[in-house]
Scaffold this motif. Structure first.
Motif, mmCIF file in Angstrom:
data_model
loop_
_atom_site.group_PDB
_atom_site.id
_atom_site.type_symbol
_atom_site.label_atom_id
_atom_site.label_comp_id
_atom_site.label_asym_id
_atom_site.label_seq_id
_atom_site.Cartn_x
_atom_site.Cartn_y
_atom_site.Cartn_z
ATOM 1 N N LEU A 10 -46.768 31.211 30.680
ATOM 2 C CA LEU A 10 -46.450 32.522 31.191
ATOM 3 C C LEU A 10 -45.116 31.949 31.995
ATOM 4 C CD1 LEU A 10 -47.758 35.751 30.246
ATOM 5 C CD2 LEU A 10 -45.875 34.775 29.182
ATOM 6 N N PRO A 11 -45.874 31.728 33.430
ATOM 7 C CA PRO A 11 -45.229 31.768 34.790
ATOM 8 C C PRO A 11 -44.071 30.486 34.521
ATOM 9 C CG PRO A 11 -47.158 30.414 34.915
ATOM 10 C CD PRO A 11 -47.246 30.949 33.328
ATOM 11 N N SER A 12 -44.298 29.867 33.647
ATOM 12 C CA SER A 12 -42.997 28.811 33.684
ATOM 13 C C SER A 12 -41.538 29.267 33.214
ATOM 14 C CB SER A 12 -43.380 27.071 32.786
ATOM 15 O OG SER A 12 -43.755 26.830 33.208
ATOM 16 N N ILE A 13 -41.837 29.860 31.901
ATOM 17 C CA ILE A 13 -40.888 30.593 30.815
ATOM 18 C C ILE A 13 -40.018 31.994 31.660
ATOM 19 C CG2 ILE A 13 -40.348 32.318 28.978
ATOM 20 C CD1 ILE A 13 -42.819 30.836 27.163
ATOM 21 N N THR A 14 -41.785 32.452 31.747
ATOM 22 C CA THR A 14 -41.189 34.259 32.864
ATOM 23 C C THR A 14 -39.753 33.924 33.824
ATOM 24 O OG1 THR A 14 -42.918 34.347 34.566
ATOM 25 C CG2 THR A 14 -43.303 35.682 31.911
ATOM 26 N N SER A 15 -40.418 32.328 34.873
ATOM 27 C CA SER A 15 -39.150 31.882 36.023
ATOM 28 C C SER A 15 -37.403 31.560 35.291
ATOM 29 C CB SER A 15 -40.227 30.946 36.714
ATOM 30 O OG SER A 15 -39.869 29.530 36.093
ATOM 31 N N LEU A 16 -37.411 30.965 34.052
ATOM 32 C CA LEU A 16 -36.636 30.339 33.425
ATOM 33 C C LEU A 16 -36.060 31.211 32.947
ATOM 34 C CD1 LEU A 16 -35.319 28.154 32.384
ATOM 35 C CD2 LEU A 16 -36.324 28.700 29.948
ATOM 36 N N VAL A 17 -36.884 32.561 32.283
ATOM 37 C CA VAL A 17 -35.794 33.988 31.929
ATOM 38 C C VAL A 17 -35.311 34.394 34.018
ATOM 39 C CG1 VAL A 17 -35.760 36.101 31.384
ATOM 40 C CG2 VAL A 17 -37.404 34.404 30.560
ATOM 41 N N LYS A 18 -36.252 34.147 34.485
ATOM 42 C CA LYS A 18 -35.409 35.242 36.109
ATOM 43 C C LYS A 18 -34.192 34.629 36.344
ATOM 44 C CE LYS A 18 -36.673 38.527 37.016
ATOM 45 N NZ LYS A 18 -35.557 39.927 36.488
ATOM 46 N N VAL B 291 -31.841 31.980 34.267
ATOM 47 C CA VAL B 291 -31.119 31.972 33.298
ATOM 48 C C VAL B 291 -30.336 33.910 33.230
ATOM 49 C CG1 VAL B 291 -30.724 31.659 31.146
ATOM 50 C CG2 VAL B 291 -32.108 30.334 32.876
ATOM 51 N N SER B 292 -31.179 34.364 33.355
ATOM 52 C CA SER B 292 -31.026 35.310 32.402
ATOM 53 C C SER B 292 -31.825 37.151 33.089
ATOM 54 C CB SER B 292 -31.134 36.154 30.611
ATOM 55 O OG SER B 292 -30.457 37.195 30.588
ATOM 56 N N GLU C 179 -34.292 28.771 26.708
ATOM 57 C CA GLU C 179 -33.303 27.738 28.157
ATOM 58 C C GLU C 179 -31.684 28.731 27.570
ATOM 59 O OE1 GLU C 179 -33.444 25.281 30.944
ATOM 60 O OE2 GLU C 179 -31.380 25.543 32.073
ATOM 61 N N SER C 180 -31.750 27.067 26.385
ATOM 62 C CA SER C 180 -30.013 27.159 26.065
ATOM 63 C C SER C 180 -29.975 28.075 25.178
ATOM 64 C CB SER C 180 -29.802 26.125 24.625
ATOM 65 O OG SER C 180 -30.947 26.033 24.141
ATOM 66 N N GLN C 181 -30.978 28.989 24.325
ATOM 67 C CA GLN C 181 -31.048 30.543 23.265
ATOM 68 C C GLN C 181 -30.880 31.515 24.070
ATOM 69 O OE1 GLN C 181 -31.983 29.852 20.030
ATOM 70 N NE2 GLN C 181 -30.556 32.166 20.341
#
Lengths: 367, 367
Positions: free
Chosen positions: A148-156, A158-159, A122-124
């Protein structure tokens, strides 16, 4: 009799797939082959779990590696920033490939067998604008599975403009994967892993939004990793029309169509569940021998197992003498400390073959 | 029963090659597969007629097209001048591919079925410094055969530093080709033509001097068409050592090893002579029907025939209804005026199959 092949790919294939790989040649634009290619492309939509008709499956003669080049050549411009979440050798190699296309790649690296914490990602992502993020769903070097679901939803969150790229080489067909639901933009795999086909095909799926970018990207080079050349061909074949750019691999596409048919006929969810069951049992049995897995329980892949042993070379030779082929370590730093056993496809699905029982007994006898 | 496939590739393969394409998977670095890959690479030296141990055969999962990318990515730098001698669609496409790598490409173009005069090539070579010249030995769109010994000796005389690049897709295995004697620097072909194997492999040979250039060329991109990645792997396999970069196509490499074995066991020269005999007879028979070849006698290829007919679509459909598959025209300008019949591999070599008799009779009945 050939050896029992239990490496993390190429994997053993069913007899129907074996036979499918040896049909007599067909003309690449014949109605017979068009139907085969169309069938394979259509089935991939289900296997990749896409619900958007504007996304496009792609099958090209090549290895999994070609998928990295497709990303580097089509989905960024020289100077763009990319973020790689690395859980091992293959994550790092993907980053290396992108660098050769001029990408400025930041790598967030985990300890062997562990994953990168979500807050670090997230911070990156907040620190600068990334054109794309690469996620190696399963890094075959460490058997580490990303959430993957956690990371992809974070990307959506934050960025949202960053393209989400998934290396699914050792995951598609044996791990839960939801292209549309997880907002993935490009996923790549190879035919010889859990797709249960001979090696030789690069298999991928691109989202409608990434495709739109790729087709207007003026910085692409060459033909072979250039989607401007391939996309019209894939769209034509999927629509049932033969169109020529470069000759496809007739026999391998036929084998892929058969192997995808077997996956769907077993049921994708059932297959993934069965892979998990096989993997959990095998890993538990190894732990009961006092062995330690490379990947932690919470992020262990289900298509292969990486496990520390005292003398990997001795274990591998001992198994080979019994007609069982497994793989050694590959991650720099710990590569001489562990072994890797693949359990995808028929080896995971068909208990009657006793592949996993046999390799477990052989490991037990040789450690 | 499958159709009689007589297009200019993919071609029908022998039953031994068919079987070889469906072996159960092997580990890519296993002693068994290393021996197979080593055998294929070693046999290619004979098929390409190289006598220099410093030259290197290359086999990568891909189509013939990948060979063009290997040239564009490794053997020039952006801004370099290249000269293409064009005898048709495939010559032009090679030039297009090189342009995407930043090459400044001059194209000397022949009329359909004719060749470019040597004096034109000579004056062009004298006009500026060319990094490389591309020669399509047989342009599959027109069945035009280049006089390679004359052109290559001209290049060596007038511009010895220019890399001589040969597209041998429809020639290697059925036309005389002498890599070392003709001072060729890079030749590319595909598995599904006269090499008599299923489609799916890019097969090439690079000279020691071109290899030295490629390995120090700092402008290469990516992994998949990058020889810096592949050459150590090819050298290792040929030396009998398995080494990993990207997973090779196990079954197709096995099929290639078997098909190359068949070519060499028949005898390369005998095979080329037999191809010529089959081709000459077929072409003469067509001419006796009053038909006109696209390529002139003096420069007609021996692995396929391109011949004008009044209604190509009707002829192709009529043959298909009889279970014989041939190809249509592909050269812009005349593409709707001719048909193409492939006669490579078993179709040219084994008279007992009567492939060429059958296609001739069918054409005779349908024109």
């Amino acid at each position: 009799m050939s050896d029992l092949l239990l490496i993390p790919g190429p994997i053993m294939v069913s007899s129907a797939v074996e036979e499918a790989a040896s049909i007599q040649s067909l003309a690449h634009t014949s109605p017979e082959f068009v139907k085969i290619f169309q069938g394979a492309l259509q089935k991939l939509r289900t296997v990749f779990q896409t619900s958007n008709a504007g996304d496009q499956p792609i099958v090209i003669s090549g290895s999994g590696t070609l998928g990295w080049d497709i990303v580097g050549n089509n989905l960024l411009k020289s100077g763009d920033s990319a973020l790689t979440i690395s859980t091992g050798f293959f994550s790092d190699s993907f980053a290396e490939c992108l660098k050769t296309y001029g990408a400025d790649v930041d790598v967030l690296k985990s300890e062997p067998g562990k994953v990168v914490a979500l807050d670090k990602i997230e911070s990156q992502l907040k620190s600068k604008k990334y054109q794309l993020i690469t996620l190696t769903h399963v890094d075959t070097s460490t058997a580490t599975l990303l959430d993957l679901p956690s990371i992809t939803s974070l990307v959506k969150k934050v960025s949202p403009e960053t393209f989400i790229i998934v290396d699914g080489v050792c995951s598609i067909g044996c791990e839960e994967f939801k292209f549309s639901e997880w907002s993935v933009d490009f996923v790549l795999t190879a035919s010889q892993k859990a797709l249960s086909c001979p090696s030789g095909l690069s298999v991928s799926l691109i989202s409608e939004r990434a495709l739109s970018y790729a087709l207007s990207n003026e910085s692409t080079h060459g033909f072979y990793a250039n989607l401007k050349k391939w996309i019209p061909i894939m769209k034509a074949y999927e629509a049932g029309v033969g169109q020529y750019f470069a000759t496809p691999s007739i026999q391998l596409v036929n084998a892929l169509n058969v192997s995808l048919g077997e996956i769907l006929s077993y049921g994708l969810e059932a297959r993934i569940a069965k892979n998990k069951k096989t993997s959990d049992q095998f890993k538990n049995n190894l732990k009961q021998l006092g062995l330690t897995l490379v990947s932690e329980d919470s992020n262990s892949a289900h298509g292969l197992t990486a496990v520390y042993v005292d003398q990997p070379g001795k274990v591998i030779s001992s198994l080979k003498s019994k007609g069982i082929v497994i793989a050694g370590g590959i991650l720099p730093g710990i590569k001489d400390k562990y072994i890797r056993i693949g359990h995808m496809g028929i080896s995971a699905i068909d208990d009657n073959l006793h592949h996993i029982d046999k390799v477990f007994e052989a490991i037990k006898e040789s450690i």
